[in-house]
Design an enzyme around this catalytic site. Structure first.
Site, mmCIF file in Angstrom:
data_model
loop_
_atom_site.group_PDB
_atom_site.id
_atom_site.type_symbol
_atom_site.label_atom_id
_atom_site.label_comp_id
_atom_site.label_asym_id
_atom_site.label_seq_id
_atom_site.Cartn_x
_atom_site.Cartn_y
_atom_site.Cartn_z
ATOM 1 N N LYS A 1 0.251 -21.500 -45.239
ATOM 2 C CA LYS A 1 1.635 -21.732 -44.794
ATOM 3 C C LYS A 1 1.846 -23.151 -44.271
ATOM 4 C CE LYS A 1 2.103 -21.392 -39.930
ATOM 5 N NZ LYS A 1 0.776 -21.679 -39.527
ATOM 6 N N LYS B 1 -3.719 -27.435 -40.785
ATOM 7 C CA LYS B 1 -2.593 -28.003 -40.022
ATOM 8 C C LYS B 1 -2.681 -29.534 -40.015
ATOM 9 C CE LYS B 1 -2.533 -24.007 -36.983
ATOM 10 N NZ LYS B 1 -1.964 -23.150 -38.018
ATOM 11 N N GLY C 1 1.088 -17.295 -36.433
ATOM 12 C CA GLY C 1 1.031 -15.857 -36.177
ATOM 13 C C GLY C 1 1.450 -15.477 -34.768
ATOM 14 N N ASN C 2 1.141 -16.344 -33.799
ATOM 15 C CA ASN C 2 1.405 -15.968 -32.399
ATOM 16 C C ASN C 2 2.891 -15.945 -32.039
ATOM 17 O OD1 ASN C 2 1.332 -18.864 -32.586
ATOM 18 N ND2 ASN C 2 1.412 -18.886 -30.378
ATOM 19 N N LYS D 1 -10.282 -17.629 -49.711
ATOM 20 C CA LYS D 1 -9.517 -17.170 -48.542
ATOM 21 C C LYS D 1 -9.733 -15.667 -48.328
ATOM 22 C CE LYS D 1 -6.239 -17.128 -45.396
ATOM 23 N NZ LYS D 1 -6.450 -17.690 -44.072
HETATM 24 P P1 ADP Z 1 -1.605 -20.011 -36.752
HETATM 25 O O1 ADP Z 1 -1.606 -18.534 -36.888
HETATM 26 O O2 ADP Z 1 -0.668 -20.513 -35.714
HETATM 27 O O3 ADP Z 1 -1.476 -20.722 -38.061
HETATM 28 P P2 ADP Z 1 -4.493 -20.428 -36.625
HETATM 29 O O4 ADP Z 1 -5.222 -19.319 -35.954
HETATM 30 O O5 ADP Z 1 -4.542 -20.485 -38.087
HETATM 31 O O6 ADP Z 1 -3.003 -20.395 -36.102
HETATM 32 O O7 ADP Z 1 -4.973 -21.837 -36.044
HETATM 33 C C1 ADP Z 1 -5.028 -22.093 -34.652
HETATM 34 C C2 ADP Z 1 -6.462 -21.939 -34.192
HETATM 35 O O8 ADP Z 1 -7.245 -23.017 -34.708
HETATM 36 C C3 ADP Z 1 -6.703 -22.021 -32.720
HETATM 37 O O9 ADP Z 1 -6.432 -20.808 -32.068
HETATM 38 C C4 ADP Z 1 -8.187 -22.414 -32.659
HETATM 39 O O10 ADP Z 1 -9.003 -21.273 -32.487
HETATM 40 C C5 ADP Z 1 -8.505 -22.986 -34.043
HETATM 41 N N1 ADP Z 1 -9.104 -24.329 -34.067
HETATM 42 C C6 ADP Z 1 -10.083 -24.707 -34.919
HETATM 43 N N2 ADP Z 1 -10.440 -25.977 -34.746
HETATM 44 C C7 ADP Z 1 -9.661 -26.448 -33.755
HETATM 45 C C8 ADP Z 1 -9.544 -27.727 -33.115
HETATM 46 N N3 ADP Z 1 -10.315 -28.773 -33.465
HETATM 47 N N4 ADP Z 1 -8.617 -27.862 -32.144
HETATM 48 C C9 ADP Z 1 -7.843 -26.813 -31.779
HETATM 49 N N5 ADP Z 1 -7.909 -25.584 -32.335
HETATM 50 C C10 ADP Z 1 -8.806 -25.393 -33.319
HETATM 51 MG MG MG Z 2 -3.457 -17.822 -37.907
#
Ligand code: ADP
Ligand code: MG
Length: 309
Positions: free
Chosen positions: A209, A271, A11-12, A125
């Site tokens: 995704k 991820k 998203g970022n 979700k």
């Molecule tokens: P994107 O939109 O890039 O898919 P997400 O918000 O879904 O990103 O996932 C990234 C987020 O995951 C980070 O901003 C963080 O808050 C969260 N997160 C949860 N657990 C962890 C972890 N163990 N290490 C790093 N980030 C984590």
């Molecule tokens: Mg996200």
């Protein structure tokens, strides 16, 4: 070294941190992302995938206030609309950065899921906005939604998030790569479809995704899966004073850390799971890194790098 790579944008890469969601704000963020990625895009065979959470959330909101006689669209169709919108933003952003480089082309993508996926029996979700209790009950009855209790006594709609089996357009994506195009595919995880009685039908679900990216990367034989997000990588003890960035680990170590619950579901969890599935399926390297470190991530010198045992 020239490689076939899948780059998944979080998203970022599309929405600024202060969460401004106007078209112009999204375009400006995407332009910065494309400037960071351009060198990688020109020097390798790259397919780009992206999330769609905030965008599809806004499309759903517009859907709730339909003009007279204008029917609301099902969730999967809203996801499809978001693929078009985000494709426009990424394509225009890319061509604002380069006019002479490879051609970028968006492939509307569907994620095939099993009609028997257990996720359909337990929607998990959260999507869309936060509702007050009475409002939520009305909508649940009207549209047959499942709801969960969310923060501060508000409610949110939950939908199934089944496992993607295959991106139906993967062969087209592969041909585009071989012909030096930059395909955008599996946007928002791809539009979920099932096959039933010989028909392909959209289903009320969302696809993660990162998992869709992993499935596509495997399907088209990528050597690397690069997941770019808003943190430096996956951390141990995330959110505590002892938090520590995880560097290079084997797929077995990644599985062990997941079992210990180091990664939150719905954000870092998928991820790491996507990375593990990619490596277990024959991938060479999966990297979870910050968009700002994209170049180093591609060469395995930043972020969390997951490799075969
Ligand atoms: P994107 O939109 O890039 O898919 P997400 O918000 O879904 O990103 O996932 C990234 C987020 O995951 C980070 O901003 C963080 O808050 C969260 N997160 C949860 N657990 C962890 C972890 N163990 N290490 C790093 N980030 C984590
Ligand atoms: Mg996200």
């Amino acid at each position: 070294m020239h490689m076939r790579i899948l780059i998944a944008l979080g998203g970022n890469a599309l929405i600024s941190e202060n969460a401004e969601r106007t078209y112009e704000a999204q375009f400006n963020v995407a332009r910065q992302a494309m400037a960071k990625l351009n060198g990688i895009l020109q020097d390798n065979e790259v397919v780009v995938t992206h999330g769609n959470g905030p965008q599809v959330g806004d499309i759903l909101l517009r859907n709730e206030q339909p003009a007279d006689g204008v029917p609301a669209m099902p969730l999967h169709a809203c996801g499809s609309m978001s693929q078009g919108l985000i494709s426009e933003i990424i394509s225009n952003a890319y061509n604002s950065v380069t006019k002479t480089g490879k051609q970028i082309v968006s492939v509307f993508s569907r994620s095939l899921v099993s009609a028997d996926d257990p996720a359909f029996a337990s929607p998990s979700k959260p999507i869309g906005r936060f509702y007050k209790e009475n409002e939520a009950r009305g909508l649940a009855e009207k549209y047959h939604w499942s709801l969960v209790n969310s923060k501060n006594g508000t409610w949110r709609r939950v939908v199934p998030s089944p496992m993607p089996l295959r991106i139906l357009e993967e062969n087209a994506v592969l041909e585009l790569l071989r012909n030096k195009f930059i395909p955008i595919s599996a946007g928002g995880g791809g539009t979920p479809v099932i096959e039933r009685n010989g028909m392909i039908e959209g289903v009320e679900a969302v696809i993660d995704k990162d998992l869709a990216s992993s499935v596509l990367a495997k399907g088209i034989g990528c050597q690397k899966l690069i997941i770019l997000t808003d943190v430096k990588g996956a951390y141990r003890n995330y959110g505590t004073p002892e938090s520590e960035l995880i560097g290079r680990i084997t797929v077995s170590e990644a599985e062990e850390l997941s079992r210990r619950g180091e990664f939150w579901s719905g954000s870092m969890g998928p991820k790491v799971r996507a990375s593990v599935l990619f490596i277990r399926g024959g991938g060479k390297e999966a990297v979870i890194a910050s968009l700002d470190d994209a170049a180093e991530a591609v060469s395995g010198r930043s972020g969390t790098v997951i490799v075969p045992d």
